[in-house]
Design a protein around this motif. Structure first.
Motif, PDB file in Angstrom:
ATOM      1  N   THR A   1      -2.126   0.892  11.823  1.00 41.23           N
ATOM      2  CA  THR A   1      -3.197   1.142  12.916  1.00 41.23           C
ATOM      3  C   THR A   1      -3.067  -0.310  13.787  1.00 41.23           C
ATOM      4  O   THR A   1      -2.050  -1.016  13.558  1.00 41.23           O
TER       5      THR A   1
ATOM      6  N   ALA B   1     -10.241   9.684  10.235  1.00 45.78           N
ATOM      7  CA  ALA B   1     -10.334   8.375   9.668  1.00 45.78           C
ATOM      8  C   ALA B   1     -11.065   8.401   8.050  1.00 45.78           C
ATOM      9  O   ALA B   1     -12.266   8.998   8.186  1.00 45.78           O
TER      10      ALA B   1
ATOM     11  N   ARG C   1      -5.590   5.553  18.905  1.00 47.81           N
ATOM     12  CA  ARG C   1      -6.708   6.066  19.447  1.00 47.81           C
ATOM     13  C   ARG C   1      -6.344   6.999  20.826  1.00 47.81           C
ATOM     14  O   ARG C   1      -5.688   6.342  21.624  1.00 47.81           O
TER      15      ARG C   1
ATOM     16  N   GLY D   1     -12.666   6.040   5.689  1.00 47.02           N
ATOM     17  CA  GLY D   1     -12.764   4.486   5.535  1.00 47.02           C
ATOM     18  C   GLY D   1     -12.260   3.681   6.642  1.00 47.02           C
ATOM     19  O   GLY D   1     -11.972   4.318   7.649  1.00 47.02           O
ATOM     20  N   GLY D   2     -12.246   2.454   6.525  1.00 45.87           N
ATOM     21  CA  GLY D   2     -11.544   1.698   7.650  1.00 45.87           C
ATOM     22  C   GLY D   2     -10.162   1.098   7.264  1.00 45.87           C
ATOM     23  O   GLY D   2      -9.538   1.410   6.313  1.00 45.87           O
ATOM     24  N   THR D   3      -9.551   0.245   7.861  1.00 39.37           N
ATOM     25  CA  THR D   3      -8.120  -0.528   7.835  1.00 39.37           C
ATOM     26  C   THR D   3      -8.268  -1.267   6.790  1.00 39.37           C
ATOM     27  O   THR D   3      -9.386  -1.971   6.227  1.00 39.37           O
TER      28      THR D   3
ATOM     29  N   TRP E   1      -9.078  -0.023   3.496  1.00 42.94           N
ATOM     30  CA  TRP E   1      -9.923   0.437   2.442  1.00 42.94           C
ATOM     31  C   TRP E   1      -9.162   1.382   1.556  1.00 42.94           C
ATOM     32  O   TRP E   1      -9.316   1.243   0.578  1.00 42.94           O
TER      33      TRP E   1
ATOM     34  N   ALA F   1      -4.248   2.339   7.115  1.00 45.05           N
ATOM     35  CA  ALA F   1      -5.616   3.004   6.983  1.00 45.05           C
ATOM     36  C   ALA F   1      -5.268   4.623   6.675  1.00 45.05           C
ATOM     37  O   ALA F   1      -4.248   4.841   6.823  1.00 45.05           O
TER      38      ALA F   1
ATOM     39  N   THR G   1     -18.590   5.952   6.253  1.00 43.71           N
ATOM     40  CA  THR G   1     -17.701   5.571   7.276  1.00 43.71           C
ATOM     41  C   THR G   1     -16.601   6.947   7.493  1.00 43.71           C
ATOM     42  O   THR G   1     -15.842   6.834   8.530  1.00 43.71           O
TER      43      THR G   1
ATOM     44  N   ASP H   1      -4.559  -2.607  14.746  1.00 44.19           N
ATOM     45  CA  ASP H   1      -4.778  -3.963  14.504  1.00 44.19           C
ATOM     46  C   ASP H   1      -3.906  -4.486  13.379  1.00 44.19           C
ATOM     47  O   ASP H   1      -4.378  -5.602  12.819  1.00 44.19           O
TER      48      ASP H   1
END
Length: 362
Positions: free
Chosen positions: A155, A201, A126, A203-205, A207, A161, A95, A157
């Motif tokens: 983030t 980024a 973003r 990894g993701g949220t 991670w 992250a 990722t 959401d």
């Protein structure tokens, strides 16, 4: 090998005779010089083992050995090595692209900025196909001296992250820290402000905190604490030997303190070595136990050992070395502040919550 560069051995691995040990011999001369220490940390990041890759005991031996020489030096080394490990782990998830995350960062110095504080927030949003950081991040050690950092941000959401960021970007502004501490004086931590700073980024949220490497990194910090305590203990022993050479044999109280220091450090070193081996063989975090509960046990055990060693040595050596021995006074002040990264009863409460759910080996 000079006593000050004698390695701290967690098991039979001889860090002092390894191909990585040459850096240890350079640490005493670099101590107090952040630029020189960062250069050594970058060199170590290119060759020293990474956690979970089969040589975790050696990595922790090397970190502890640096701290035994100079606690502040370990405070420079550890986050750089942790950042390099995080980049590698992120690349392994598919990722994040590691070269892109590092930018042109061959030979770059890295930090890890993941702390939070009331009233201070860093947001990742973003901007077309890119991510930019806006806001502020507290407790950014050496930010003005580093090239890049792994940094956590909130983030859209609602989660958090990790991102890689270039600290030389025009949108980065480092506050001058109002650092009044007597410990870690060459490693000030302050707030950094970000204004439309591009980030990559990792990894993701979620991670960053959920990966096993988060726990491994926390235990690497504990290895530094333990190494610092070894340095304090070596000062104590050297002082007793010097006194004996001058005709002042240590009394029973001093010998009892030295004996307790020995068994306290030995027990913590053996526990750290066992945990490092379990990371490499995959047994840590198995059988219903989380990797983080293992990290909390290690950090709490080591922190308690450090506090006890500091108490025993400081109370037995008295005020003279603190007043007139610069290296000893610096070591104790640096270590006393560094080990405050353990949150005492609050961390034990977190471990107790996990234990109540059955996340325990007994």
């Amino acid at each position: 090998m000079p006593a000050e560069t004698t390695p701290v051995l967690l098991d039979s691995t001889a860090a002092g005779s390894s191909p990585w040990s040459s850096i240890l011999r350079e640490v005493p001369d670099a101590a107090g010089d952040v630029t020189a220490l960062l250069a050594l940390a970058v060199e170590a990041g290119e060759t020293w083992p990474r956690p979970g890759a089969g040589r975790t005991p050696l990595l922790w031996e090397l970190l502890a050995s640096v701290a035994a020489i100079d606690v502040a030096a370990a405070r420079v080394f550890e986050p750089h090595l942790d950042a390099i490990a995080i980049l590698s782990q992120a690349a392994g998830t598919g990722t994040a692209d590691q070269p892109a995350a590092a930018g042109d960062g061959v030979g770059a110095s890295w930090g890890v900025f993941a702390a939070e504080a009331p009233g201070v927030s860093l947001q990742a949003r973003r901007d077309g196909g890119a991510v930019v950081l806006e806001g502020a991040k507290p407790w950014c050690s050496l930010a003005a001296s580093l090239d890049r950092a792994v940094i956590t941000a909130h983030t859209d959401d609602g989660g958090r992250a990790a991102f890689a960021v270039d600290l030389h970007h025009a949108g980065v502004r480092c506050e001058e820290p109002a650092w009044v501490a007597r410990g870690l004086r060459e490693i000030p931590s302050g707030t950094v402000h970000f204004d439309q700073v591009p980030a990559v980024a990792l990894g993701g949220t979620g991670w960053y905190h959920s990966r096993p490497g988060f726990a491994w990194g926390g235990m690497g910090v504990a290895a530094c604490w333990l190494g610092g305590a070894v340095g304090v203990a070596r000062d104590f022993r050297a002082g007793l030997l010097a006194g004996a050479d001058a005709g002042r044999e240590p009394d029973q109280v001093a010998l009892a303190a030295l004996g307790e220091v020995d068994r306290t450090l030995t027990a913590a070193m053996q526990y750290l070595a066992r945990t490092a081996a379990r990371i490499d063989d995959g047994s840590l975090g198995a059988a219903g136990q989380s990797t983080w509960s293992g990290a909390q046990r290690v950090r709490g055990t080591v922190a308690a050992a450090v506090e006890r060693v500091l108490h025993l040595v400081l109370s037995n050596r008295g005020p003279a070395p603190l007043a007139f021995d610069e290296r000893y006074a610096k070591r104790t002040a640096d270590l006393g502040l560094y080990v405050r990264q353990h949150h005492g009863s609050r961390d034990d409460a977190q471990l107790g919550r996990l234990t109540l759910k059955g996340d325990c080996p007994w």
